[in-house]
Design an enzyme around this catalytic site. Structure first.
Site, PDB file in Angstrom:
ATOM      1  N   LYS A 114       0.803  -1.217   0.000  1.00 43.79           N
ATOM      2  CA  LYS A 114       0.000   0.000   0.000  1.00 43.79           C
ATOM      3  C   LYS A 114       0.835   1.264   0.000  1.00 43.79           C
ATOM      4  O   LYS A 114       0.373   2.316  -0.430  1.00 43.79           O
ATOM      5  CB  LYS A 114      -0.957   0.007   1.198  1.00 43.79           C
ATOM      6  CG  LYS A 114      -2.032  -1.053   1.070  1.00 43.79           C
ATOM      7  CD  LYS A 114      -3.111  -0.892   2.117  1.00 43.79           C
ATOM      8  CE  LYS A 114      -4.203  -1.926   1.886  1.00 43.79           C
ATOM      9  NZ  LYS A 114      -5.280  -1.846   2.846  1.00 43.79           N
ATOM     10  N   LYS A 197      -9.225  -8.576 -10.257  1.00 42.54           N
ATOM     11  CA  LYS A 197     -10.440  -8.681  -9.442  1.00 42.54           C
ATOM     12  C   LYS A 197     -11.217  -7.366  -9.470  1.00 42.54           C
ATOM     13  O   LYS A 197     -10.632  -6.295  -9.599  1.00 42.54           O
ATOM     14  CB  LYS A 197     -10.123  -9.142  -8.027  1.00 42.54           C
ATOM     15  CG  LYS A 197      -9.500  -8.116  -7.131  1.00 42.54           C
ATOM     16  CD  LYS A 197      -9.573  -8.548  -5.657  1.00 42.54           C
ATOM     17  CE  LYS A 197      -9.434  -7.296  -4.799  1.00 42.54           C
ATOM     18  NZ  LYS A 197      -9.952  -7.394  -3.470  1.00 42.54           N
ATOM     19  N   LYS A 200     -12.712  -1.408  -6.042  1.00 38.52           N
ATOM     20  CA  LYS A 200     -13.057   0.013  -6.110  1.00 38.52           C
ATOM     21  C   LYS A 200     -11.892   0.829  -6.664  1.00 38.52           C
ATOM     22  O   LYS A 200     -12.100   1.929  -7.148  1.00 38.52           O
ATOM     23  CB  LYS A 200     -13.498   0.555  -4.753  1.00 38.52           C
ATOM     24  CG  LYS A 200     -12.442   0.441  -3.677  1.00 38.52           C
ATOM     25  CD  LYS A 200     -12.939   1.035  -2.374  1.00 38.52           C
ATOM     26  CE  LYS A 200     -11.976   0.736  -1.226  1.00 38.52           C
ATOM     27  NZ  LYS A 200     -12.125  -0.613  -0.677  1.00 38.52           N
TER      28      LYS A 200
HETATM   29  P1  ADP Z   1     -11.692  -3.418  -2.852  1.00 36.25           P
HETATM   30  O1  ADP Z   1     -10.820  -4.464  -3.504  1.00 36.25           O
HETATM   31  O2  ADP Z   1     -12.757  -2.912  -3.720  1.00 36.25           O
HETATM   32  O3  ADP Z   1     -10.853  -2.335  -2.206  1.00 36.25           O
HETATM   33  P2  ADP Z   1     -11.942  -4.349  -0.181  1.00 36.25           P
HETATM   34  O4  ADP Z   1     -10.501  -4.678  -0.171  1.00 36.25           O
HETATM   35  O5  ADP Z   1     -12.412  -3.187   0.622  1.00 36.25           O
HETATM   36  O6  ADP Z   1     -12.428  -4.194  -1.683  1.00 36.25           O
HETATM   37  O7  ADP Z   1     -12.728  -5.665   0.227  1.00 36.25           O
HETATM   38  C1  ADP Z   1     -13.783  -5.754   1.142  1.00 36.25           C
HETATM   39  C2  ADP Z   1     -14.220  -7.204   1.169  1.00 36.25           C
HETATM   40  O8  ADP Z   1     -14.736  -7.596  -0.109  1.00 36.25           O
HETATM   41  C3  ADP Z   1     -13.082  -8.181   1.463  1.00 36.25           C
HETATM   42  O9  ADP Z   1     -13.588  -9.209   2.292  1.00 36.25           O
HETATM   43  C4  ADP Z   1     -12.702  -8.714   0.114  1.00 36.25           C
HETATM   44  O10 ADP Z   1     -12.155 -10.004   0.182  1.00 36.25           O
HETATM   45  C5  ADP Z   1     -14.030  -8.720  -0.628  1.00 36.25           C
HETATM   46  N1  ADP Z   1     -13.813  -8.508  -2.050  1.00 36.25           N
HETATM   47  C6  ADP Z   1     -13.358  -7.366  -2.621  1.00 36.25           C
HETATM   48  N2  ADP Z   1     -13.301  -7.477  -3.946  1.00 36.25           N
HETATM   49  C7  ADP Z   1     -13.733  -8.731  -4.246  1.00 36.25           C
HETATM   50  C8  ADP Z   1     -13.916  -9.450  -5.473  1.00 36.25           C
HETATM   51  N3  ADP Z   1     -13.638  -8.887  -6.645  1.00 36.25           N
HETATM   52  N4  ADP Z   1     -14.394 -10.702  -5.425  1.00 36.25           N
HETATM   53  C9  ADP Z   1     -14.686 -11.276  -4.238  1.00 36.25           C
HETATM   54  N5  ADP Z   1     -14.534 -10.663  -3.047  1.00 36.25           N
HETATM   55  C10 ADP Z   1     -14.068  -9.399  -3.043  1.00 36.25           C
HETATM   56 NA    NA Z   2      -8.636  -3.432  -1.369  1.00 33.22          NA
END
Ligand code: ADP
Ligand code: NA
Length: 330
Positions: A114, A197, A200
């Site tokens: 990060k 994946k 956001k």
């Molecule tokens: P982002 O990747 O959008 O920043 P976060 O890291 O805040 O999302 O993830 C919040 C939750 O959602 C976590 O438990 C993460 O494993 C799940 N998650 C995020 N993106 C995905 C995805 N593309 N497929 C499945 N689970 C996801």
């Molecule tokens: Na993330």
């Protein structure tokens, strides 16, 4: 209460959760309510490690909580709260930061990932120590288990190490949590780049379906989802990641199996699949959007629910902190 206790948090860092959050995490939060004593929190303390705008944070914290309620987190069944409403998180994090080695904290790989963009010197100390706050989040509630994806496993290990260290040094206060690697949750990919994946932080919003997207917007994103030049609707994530991702979403939201879907679309084209999927997605999102809006239209009710949640959380958190403070000599 004999069900195992779990703690899970999500950051209020967007105006809407996306389909990956929902299918990969939140839907599982909802079903765990049947089997576990669940503590769910909107982790706003974690959302200020890299600079933020106060009004945006305030809005996102509320809309995040509203969405958790809307997807089916039941505040009677679970303890749903906002992290900053429970000051014990920050208080216990300080204690744990004093029993964490600098080298040990430095080995947390997420800080390296990060901070990579801005560089370590420009990163906040909070970004460096946030895994320690996460340990406090978990052990404050004496959680038996923490549902995590692979990328968070190292943090659960830290919570085990630190809680054991505290117990051995000062006396038994904390339950040592176990990682609970969640099976059967779908991984959802970016519609524009189905090898990445859905996230956001994606380069284009066209690749992400937000839970709060209107039906037209959803349909447009699905229509322009990247597929391949073939015609066959088969599930082959390696060679046909785009089509496979659409099938994964379809299956997850409709309850139909992939085999059932590929059978049903045998001889049909990508356009047919996309058209039907747009309806499936919109139908799944409509009740979530309506319920979210209901909470946003009634801020007093949302405040009431969150105040009750914070009260329930504090009962547990303050008892744990008092026991820890006593052992420490405070
Ligand atoms: P982002 O990747 O959008 O920043 P976060 O890291 O805040 O999302 O993830 C919040 C939750 O959602 C976590 O438990 C993460 O494993 C799940 N998650 C995020 N993106 C995905 C995805 N593309 N497929 C499945 N689970 C996801
Ligand atoms: Na993330």
């Amino acid at each position: 209460e004999t069900r195992p206790r779990v703690l899970s948090g999500i950051q209020p860092t967007s105006d809407s959760f996306h389909l990956g959050n929902y299918l990969g995490a939140l839907r599982n939060w909802v079903s765990m309510q049947q089997t576990h004593d669940c503590f769910y929190c909107v982790v706003d303390l974690h959302a200020i490690t890299a600079g933020h705008d106060p009004e945006t944070l305030r809005r996102r914290t509320r809309v995040s909580a509203a969405q958790l309620l809307a997807v089916g987190i039941d505040p009677q069944e679970s303890t749903l709260f906002v992290q900053s409403h429970v000051p014990e998180h920050a208080q216990l994090a300080w204690v744990f930061s004093c029993i964490t080695g600098f080298g040990e904290a430095s080995r947390m790989t997420q800080f390296k990932d990060k901070s990579a963009k801005g560089g370590v010197d420009r990163s906040s100390v909070g970004l460096f120590t946030y895994p320690i706050l996460q340990v406090a989040d978990i052990v404050l509630y004496q959680a038996d288990a923490v549902p995590v994806g692979e990328d968070q496993r190292q943090h659960v290990e830290l919570s085990r190490d630190l809680s054991q260290r505290f117990n051995n040094t000062f006396g038994p206060v904390f339950t040592v949590p176990k990682p609970y690697i969640v099976k059967e949750t779908a991984k959802i990919y970016d519609l524009q780049d189905p090898t990445a994946k859905m996230s956001k932080s994606a380069s284009s919003p066209a690749g992400i379906i937000d839970l709060l997207d209107e039906p037209n917007r959803t349909a447009k994103k699905i229509r322009s989802a990247v597929t391949d030049t073939g015609r066959e609707i088969v599930f082959d994530p390696e060679n046909k990641p785009g089509v496979s991702n659409l099938l994964t979403i379809y299956a997850a939201l409709s309850g139909r199996t992939i085999e059932d879907l590929t059978g049903a679309y045998d001889g049909k084209g990508y356009g047919d699949l996309k058209k039907d999927l747009a309806v499936v997605v919109s139908d799944a999102l409509a009740p979530i959007q309506k319920a979210t809006q209901g909470y946003l239209d009634d801020p007093a009710e949302l405040d009431r629910v969150l105040a009750i949640g914070a009260g329930k959380a504090r009962e547990v958190a303050s008892a744990t902190l008092a026991a820890a403070y006593d052992r420490i000599g405070f």
